[in-house]
Scaffold this active site. Structure first.
Site, PDB file in Angstrom:
ATOM      1  N   ASP A  80      36.791 -22.611  33.353  1.00 29.70           N
ATOM      2  CA  ASP A  80      36.329 -23.861  32.755  1.00 29.70           C
ATOM      3  C   ASP A  80      35.807 -23.632  31.332  1.00 29.70           C
ATOM      4  O   ASP A  80      35.270 -22.567  31.026  1.00 29.70           O
ATOM      5  CB  ASP A  80      35.222 -24.462  33.636  1.00 29.70           C
ATOM      6  CG  ASP A  80      34.939 -25.914  33.302  1.00 29.70           C
ATOM      7  OD1 ASP A  80      35.824 -26.572  32.710  1.00 29.70           O
ATOM      8  OD2 ASP A  80      33.841 -26.391  33.626  1.00 29.70           O
ATOM      9  N   HIS A 131      43.204 -24.836  25.432  1.00 27.74           N
ATOM     10  CA  HIS A 131      44.045 -24.497  26.588  1.00 27.74           C
ATOM     11  C   HIS A 131      44.971 -23.322  26.244  1.00 27.74           C
ATOM     12  O   HIS A 131      45.208 -22.450  27.076  1.00 27.74           O
ATOM     13  CB  HIS A 131      44.849 -25.715  27.043  1.00 27.74           C
ATOM     14  CG  HIS A 131      43.986 -26.829  27.557  1.00 27.74           C
ATOM     15  ND1 HIS A 131      42.952 -26.616  28.431  1.00 27.74           N
ATOM     16  CD2 HIS A 131      43.997 -28.170  27.304  1.00 27.74           C
ATOM     17  CE1 HIS A 131      42.363 -27.784  28.702  1.00 27.74           C
ATOM     18  NE2 HIS A 131      42.975 -28.735  28.020  1.00 27.74           N
ATOM     19  N   LEU A 141      48.919  -6.276  42.587  1.00 20.17           N
ATOM     20  CA  LEU A 141      47.891  -7.321  42.537  1.00 20.17           C
ATOM     21  C   LEU A 141      48.501  -8.602  43.097  1.00 20.17           C
ATOM     22  O   LEU A 141      49.620  -8.965  42.741  1.00 20.17           O
ATOM     23  CB  LEU A 141      47.452  -7.557  41.080  1.00 20.17           C
ATOM     24  CG  LEU A 141      46.489  -8.733  40.865  1.00 20.17           C
ATOM     25  CD1 LEU A 141      45.096  -8.399  41.382  1.00 20.17           C
ATOM     26  CD2 LEU A 141      46.404  -9.111  39.379  1.00 20.17           C
TER      27      LEU A 141
HETATM   28  C1  IPE Z   1      37.484 -27.479  37.315  1.00 20.78           C
HETATM   29  O1  IPE Z   1      37.167 -27.814  36.013  1.00 20.78           O
HETATM   30  C2  IPE Z   1      38.977 -27.387  37.467  1.00 20.78           C
HETATM   31  C3  IPE Z   1      39.600 -26.259  36.796  1.00 20.78           C
HETATM   32  C4  IPE Z   1      38.999 -25.301  36.136  1.00 20.78           C
HETATM   33  C5  IPE Z   1      41.032 -26.221  36.888  1.00 20.78           C
HETATM   34  P1  IPE Z   1      36.898 -29.341  35.585  1.00 20.78           P
HETATM   35  O2  IPE Z   1      36.548 -29.297  34.145  1.00 20.78           O
HETATM   36  O3  IPE Z   1      38.043 -30.169  35.987  1.00 20.78           O
HETATM   37  O4  IPE Z   1      35.651 -29.706  36.502  1.00 20.78           O
HETATM   38  P2  IPE Z   1      34.508 -30.778  36.296  1.00 20.78           P
HETATM   39  O5  IPE Z   1      35.177 -32.084  35.956  1.00 20.78           O
HETATM   40  O6  IPE Z   1      33.634 -30.295  35.180  1.00 20.78           O
HETATM   41  O7  IPE Z   1      33.779 -30.779  37.614  1.00 20.78           O
HETATM   42  C1  IPE Z   2      39.383 -25.894  31.865  1.00 24.79           C
HETATM   43  O1  IPE Z   2      38.833 -26.347  30.692  1.00 24.79           O
HETATM   44  C2  IPE Z   2      40.856 -26.229  31.983  1.00 24.79           C
HETATM   45  C3  IPE Z   2      41.150 -27.257  32.986  1.00 24.79           C
HETATM   46  C4  IPE Z   2      40.296 -27.849  33.764  1.00 24.79           C
HETATM   47  C5  IPE Z   2      42.544 -27.641  33.135  1.00 24.79           C
HETATM   48  P1  IPE Z   2      38.437 -27.871  30.462  1.00 24.79           P
HETATM   49  O2  IPE Z   2      39.619 -28.585  29.918  1.00 24.79           O
HETATM   50  O3  IPE Z   2      37.839 -28.449  31.679  1.00 24.79           O
HETATM   51  O4  IPE Z   2      37.357 -27.709  29.319  1.00 24.79           O
HETATM   52  P2  IPE Z   2      35.937 -28.424  29.210  1.00 24.79           P
HETATM   53  O5  IPE Z   2      35.251 -28.259  30.528  1.00 24.79           O
HETATM   54  O6  IPE Z   2      36.215 -29.857  28.887  1.00 24.79           O
HETATM   55  O7  IPE Z   2      35.235 -27.702  28.102  1.00 24.79           O
HETATM   56 MG    MG Z   3      35.964 -28.597  32.416  1.00 20.84          MG
END
Ligand code: IPE
Ligand code: IPE
Ligand code: MG
Length: 246
Positions: A24, A41, A135
């Site tokens: 995240d 990303h 792995l």
């Molecule tokens: C959790 O992250 C999902 C992934 C890392 C794929 P999100 O950014 O979607 O989660 P929330 O919305 O903060 O709970």
């Molecule tokens: C994790 O990063 C990637 C996915 C959930 C697909 P985020 O896109 O949730 O990034 P933040 O949490 O908004 O910083």
């Molecule tokens: Mg996120």
């Protein structure tokens, strides 16, 4: 890349057999640099490559990466297209390298929601790496823990209705066999980056006794040192599984 270990020598500490990571913070990483979210990303994909390499070096047998949740489809279409585009590119560009590294790939989640070409590449990646064992890499894509449990309940109910399963025999082990993670050991350690301290619908059944480590860094900044420090933290934990301490 060699991993320098902190307080305990890597050889003497308890290494988790299965590490699962909630990757995240890509969006915040990009925002902090004045960049569009997609740049975060992209940097996140680089961090995925590093994490796979480091997991193998540290002796982790199973690595599960939460790449896209069933709720992430609710994001703006442009971001969803960026994410599925990166997945498509990853599948086309990385599989040969992963295969050469001895990585076996599996996918959990609702793959039917992806476009047809991606579904085909997912199947091919699983088939092409099925004989590897250095792995085990599991990518959670369009994955949601509650949806997985509901689907398992449906499958079990079907088996009961068809007369192939005795309801009295549906114990925890049997039920786990209906989950998408059937045959995969439960995660020992769950790492979440970005500072958020929640599971966001990840491996709800499987993480019953997982150790949780929340890191304050953003996913694109996750490297070998952060991975090693999470494993050092895991080694300091006392796991009891409900039994008496000591
Ligand atoms: C959790 O992250 C999902 C992934 C890392 C794929 P999100 O950014 O979607 O989660 P929330 O919305 O903060 O709970
Ligand atoms: C994790 O990063 C990637 C996915 C959930 C697909 P985020 O896109 O949730 O990034 P933040 O949490 O908004 O910083
Ligand atoms: Mg996120």
């Amino acid at each position: 890349m060699a991993v320098a270990c902190g307080e305990q020598a890597a050889e003497s500490r308890t290494v988790p057999r299965h590490v699962a990571i909630i990757m995240d913070g890509n969006g915040r990483w990009a925002a902090a640099r004045g960049l569009p979210r997609v740049a975060g990303h992209r940097a996140g994909v680089q961090a995925v490559r590093r994490a796979i390499e480091t997991a193998a070096q540290l002796g982790v047998e199973w690595l599960t990466l939460y790449a896209f949740s069933s709720e992430n489809w609710r994001r703006p279409l442009a971001e969803v297209l960026d994410l599925t585009g990166l997945l498509r590119h990853f599948l086309r560009s990385e599989i040969a390298e992963l295969k050469a590294q001895g990585v076996r790939l599996r996918f959990i989640g609702d793959r039917a929601r992806f476009e047809r070409d991606i579904q085909i590449d997912l199947g091919a990646a699983e088939r092409d790496t099925a004989h590897n064992s250095k792995l085990n890499l599991v990518l959670a894509l369009s994955y949601g823990g509650r949806a997985e449990i509901a689907a398992a309940a449906q499958a079990a109910a079907r088996a009961i209705a068809e007369g192939t399963l005795d309801p009295a025999a549906l114990d925890e082990d049997k039920f786990a066999g209906f989950l998408s993670t059937a045959g995969i050991p439960d995660p020992d350690l769950i790492i979440r980056t970005s500072g958020e301290q929640r599971l966001s619908n990840f491996l709800l059944w499987q993480c019953a006794y997982a150790e949780l480590v929340f890191l304050d860094l953003l996913w694109p900044d996750f490297g070998p040192e952060a991975f090693d420090s999470a494993l050092a933290e895991f080694a300091r934990r006392e796991r009891r599984f409900g039994a008496r301490p000591g």
